[in-house]
Design a protein around this motif. Structure first.
Motif, PDB file in Angstrom:
ATOM      1  N   VAL A  50      89.009 180.183 119.274  1.00 34.23           N
ATOM      2  CA  VAL A  50      88.468 180.344 117.581  1.00 34.23           C
ATOM      3  C   VAL A  50      87.085 179.320 117.826  1.00 34.23           C
ATOM      4  CG1 VAL A  50      90.575 180.316 116.963  1.00 34.23           C
ATOM      5  CG2 VAL A  50      89.634 177.938 117.301  1.00 34.23           C
ATOM      6  N   ASP A  51      86.134 179.361 116.892  1.00 43.28           N
ATOM      7  CA  ASP A  51      85.094 178.480 117.062  1.00 43.28           C
ATOM      8  C   ASP A  51      85.192 177.322 116.614  1.00 43.28           C
ATOM      9  OD1 ASP A  51      82.626 177.499 116.923  1.00 43.28           O
ATOM     10  OD2 ASP A  51      81.576 178.678 115.561  1.00 43.28           O
ATOM     11  N   MET A  52      85.456 176.006 117.591  1.00 41.08           N
ATOM     12  CA  MET A  52      85.780 174.864 117.018  1.00 41.08           C
ATOM     13  C   MET A  52      84.380 173.916 116.945  1.00 41.08           C
ATOM     14  SD  MET A  52      88.983 173.973 117.054  1.00 41.08           S
ATOM     15  CE  MET A  52      90.366 174.373 117.621  1.00 41.08           C
ATOM     16  N   GLY A  53      83.167 174.613 116.957  1.00 38.33           N
ATOM     17  CA  GLY A  53      81.692 173.961 116.670  1.00 38.33           C
ATOM     18  C   GLY A  53      81.064 173.733 117.817  1.00 38.33           C
ATOM     19  N   THR A  54      81.719 173.478 119.145  1.00 42.42           N
ATOM     20  CA  THR A  54      81.303 173.236 120.491  1.00 42.42           C
ATOM     21  C   THR A  54      82.184 174.015 121.482  1.00 42.42           C
ATOM     22  OG1 THR A  54      82.438 171.277 121.174  1.00 42.42           O
ATOM     23  CG2 THR A  54      80.427 170.774 119.668  1.00 42.42           C
ATOM     24  N   GLY A  55      81.524 174.202 122.573  1.00 41.23           N
ATOM     25  CA  GLY A  55      82.446 174.521 123.653  1.00 41.23           C
ATOM     26  C   GLY A  55      83.245 173.693 124.183  1.00 41.23           C
ATOM     27  N   TYR A  56      84.008 173.977 125.104  1.00 39.32           N
ATOM     28  CA  TYR A  56      85.173 172.786 125.930  1.00 39.32           C
ATOM     29  C   TYR A  56      84.400 172.157 126.914  1.00 39.32           C
ATOM     30  CZ  TYR A  56      88.137 171.443 129.484  1.00 39.32           C
ATOM     31  OH  TYR A  56      88.932 170.467 130.389  1.00 39.32           O
ATOM     32  N   ASP A  57      84.462 170.821 126.918  1.00 39.88           N
ATOM     33  CA  ASP A  57      83.959 170.001 127.650  1.00 39.88           C
ATOM     34  C   ASP A  57      82.483 169.616 127.429  1.00 39.88           C
ATOM     35  OD1 ASP A  57      85.746 168.697 129.537  1.00 39.88           O
ATOM     36  OD2 ASP A  57      85.253 169.941 131.138  1.00 39.88           O
ATOM     37  N   CYS A  58      82.284 169.649 126.201  1.00 42.96           N
ATOM     38  CA  CYS A  58      80.934 169.506 125.557  1.00 42.96           C
ATOM     39  C   CYS A  58      80.719 167.988 125.512  1.00 42.96           C
ATOM     40  CB  CYS A  58      80.497 170.260 124.073  1.00 42.96           C
ATOM     41  SG  CYS A  58      78.959 170.304 123.723  1.00 42.96           S
ATOM     42  N   SER A  59      79.858 167.241 126.113  1.00 37.75           N
ATOM     43  CA  SER A  59      79.806 165.719 126.218  1.00 37.75           C
ATOM     44  C   SER A  59      78.675 165.605 125.129  1.00 37.75           C
ATOM     45  CB  SER A  59      79.421 165.470 127.546  1.00 37.75           C
ATOM     46  OG  SER A  59      80.520 165.720 128.529  1.00 37.75           O
ATOM     47  N   ASP A  60      78.950 165.595 123.843  1.00 39.78           N
ATOM     48  CA  ASP A  60      77.982 165.456 122.812  1.00 39.78           C
ATOM     49  C   ASP A  60      78.706 165.007 121.410  1.00 39.78           C
ATOM     50  OD1 ASP A  60      74.994 166.348 122.256  1.00 39.78           O
ATOM     51  OD2 ASP A  60      76.245 166.996 120.432  1.00 39.78           O
ATOM     52  N   LYS A  86      74.386 184.927 133.750  1.00 43.39           N
ATOM     53  CA  LYS A  86      73.906 184.649 132.506  1.00 43.39           C
ATOM     54  C   LYS A  86      73.446 183.108 132.113  1.00 43.39           C
ATOM     55  CE  LYS A  86      74.148 186.572 127.785  1.00 43.39           C
ATOM     56  NZ  LYS A  86      74.894 187.369 127.035  1.00 43.39           N
ATOM     57  N   ASP A  87      72.244 183.192 131.530  1.00 43.83           N
ATOM     58  CA  ASP A  87      71.861 182.013 131.079  1.00 43.83           C
ATOM     59  C   ASP A  87      71.947 181.774 129.668  1.00 43.83           C
ATOM     60  OD1 ASP A  87      70.143 179.508 131.021  1.00 43.83           O
ATOM     61  OD2 ASP A  87      68.304 180.648 130.444  1.00 43.83           O
ATOM     62  N   TYR A  88      73.156 180.998 129.150  1.00 45.61           N
ATOM     63  CA  TYR A  88      73.861 180.744 128.071  1.00 45.61           C
ATOM     64  C   TYR A  88      73.113 179.289 127.452  1.00 45.61           C
ATOM     65  CZ  TYR A  88      77.757 183.672 129.313  1.00 45.61           C
ATOM     66  OH  TYR A  88      78.622 184.672 129.740  1.00 45.61           O
ATOM     67  N   ALA A  89      73.247 179.317 126.097  1.00 47.36           N
ATOM     68  CA  ALA A  89      72.758 178.235 125.321  1.00 47.36           C
ATOM     69  C   ALA A  89      73.790 176.798 125.692  1.00 47.36           C
ATOM     70  CB  ALA A  89      72.516 178.369 123.947  1.00 47.36           C
ATOM     71  N   ASP A  90      73.192 175.931 125.171  1.00 45.12           N
ATOM     72  CA  ASP A  90      74.304 174.679 125.460  1.00 45.12           C
ATOM     73  C   ASP A  90      75.239 174.633 124.798  1.00 45.12           C
ATOM     74  OD1 ASP A  90      73.869 172.797 123.223  1.00 45.12           O
ATOM     75  OD2 ASP A  90      71.863 172.898 123.777  1.00 45.12           O
ATOM     76  N   CYS A  91      76.368 173.859 124.850  1.00 41.90           N
ATOM     77  CA  CYS A  91      77.692 173.841 124.294  1.00 41.90           C
ATOM     78  C   CYS A  91      77.525 173.577 122.764  1.00 41.90           C
ATOM     79  CB  CYS A  91      78.571 172.946 125.131  1.00 41.90           C
ATOM     80  SG  CYS A  91      77.907 171.199 125.314  1.00 41.90           S
ATOM     81  N   THR A  92      76.514 172.885 122.463  1.00 34.25           N
ATOM     82  CA  THR A  92      76.509 173.010 120.972  1.00 34.25           C
ATOM     83  C   THR A  92      75.887 173.679 120.188  1.00 34.25           C
ATOM     84  OG1 THR A  92      74.083 171.720 121.028  1.00 34.25           O
ATOM     85  CG2 THR A  92      76.032 170.362 121.387  1.00 34.25           C
ATOM     86  N   ALA A  93      75.365 175.143 120.843  1.00 31.63           N
ATOM     87  CA  ALA A  93      74.757 176.094 120.043  1.00 31.63           C
ATOM     88  C   ALA A  93      75.748 176.758 119.293  1.00 31.63           C
ATOM     89  CB  ALA A  93      74.045 177.047 121.246  1.00 31.63           C
ATOM     90  N   PRO A  94      75.375 177.909 118.471  1.00 40.03           N
ATOM     91  CA  PRO A  94      76.242 178.796 117.697  1.00 40.03           C
ATOM     92  C   PRO A  94      77.118 179.385 118.564  1.00 40.03           C
ATOM     93  CG  PRO A  94      74.174 178.851 116.769  1.00 40.03           C
ATOM     94  CD  PRO A  94      73.894 178.065 117.921  1.00 40.03           C
TER      95      PRO A  94
END
Length: 250
Positions: free
Chosen positions: A182-192, A164-172
């Motif tokens: 839980v929704d921490m605002g980014t995914g894990y390992d999000c370098s941002d 699947k083509d997911y959005a980047d780690c900062t997306a909803p």
């Protein structure tokens, strides 16, 4: 004679089991032996990570930590359980060969769309310079862990689909790769910058989750790394780095 043979088999079996149990250095333990209720999703043993493949040294998806770290994580888990929450481990001890693998990956001159999901704002060659990955990782000492929270009462059934083509780690949360947490605002390992623990770009609800995690970990002596809401270390429990491979627990 049958009794003697049986005793011999039991002794041999016990010796093999004991040897297997001692396959880790003496000051390391499998976290599941300390607390099997803590959820484990060791991403570097799978293709669901920023490199898109299992990373060197991760022969099994097992959380291994320094012996003094385990009971403290168990204490955090016991506190969270009273709120119908659980820890979920993403990474624990990291072999030095895995760090070397990451360094080589960052310098290979290639960058796929899937890799860009984890660092949407800059090139992967900048990950070390900007402090998102270290050439000498605290994880290799066994005193650092990457983790998040799971709401045990929520629907955590969405699974990662590598096709699947997911959005980047900062997306909803509904658009980025699912993590069953839980929704921490980014995914894990999000370098941002949004992945920085104190980021102002997250919602009040996401802020509450981060604060809850940081506070629960701090009560057991863990310190958070400011650029990664998921990364915690236990001061004084580190020391030298190790390079033994991660194998399956008994």
């Amino acid at each position: 004679m049958a009794v003697i043979a049986l005793l011999t088999i039991e002794l041999i079996s016990g010796s093999i089991s004991s040897a297997f149990a001692q396959s880790l250095p003496g000051d390391f333990v499998f976290l599941r032996d300390i607390d099997p209720t803590i959820i484990q999703d060791i991403r570097y043993a799978t293709s669901n990570n920023f490199m898109g493949r299992p990373i060197a040294g991760y022969g099994a998806a097992e959380c291994v930590v320094k012996r003094e770290v385990g009971p403290r994580l168990k204490a955090v888990q016991q506190e969270l359980a009273r709120q119908s929450l659980s820890l979920k481990m993403f990474d624990c001890y990291r072999p030095a060969r895995a760090v070397a693998d990451m360094v080589a990956w960052s310098r290979n001159g290639k960058e796929t769309a899937a890799e860009r999901r984890y660092n949407p704002a800059f090139s992967k060659a900048d990950l070390f310079r900007l402090g998102y990955i270290a050439t000498h990782s605290g994880h290799s000492t066994g005193a650092a862990v990457d983790l998040t929270l799971v709401d045990l009462g929520a629907d955590n059934s969405r699974k990662f689909d590598p096709a699947k083509d997911y959005a980047d780690c900062t997306a909803p949360v509904a658009e980025r790769a699912p993590e069953g947490s839980v929704d921490m605002g980014t995914g894990y390992d999000c370098s941002d910058a949004k992945g920085h623990t104190a980021s102002g770009a997250i919602t009040p609800a996401q802020r509450r989750w981060r604060n809850l995690l940081v506070a629960a970990m701090a009560r057991q002596g863990f310190a958070n790394y400011s650029k990664e809401w998921w990364h915690f270390s236990l001061p004084g429990a580190g020391g030298a780095g190790y390079d033994f491979p991660i194998t399956r627990a008994r």
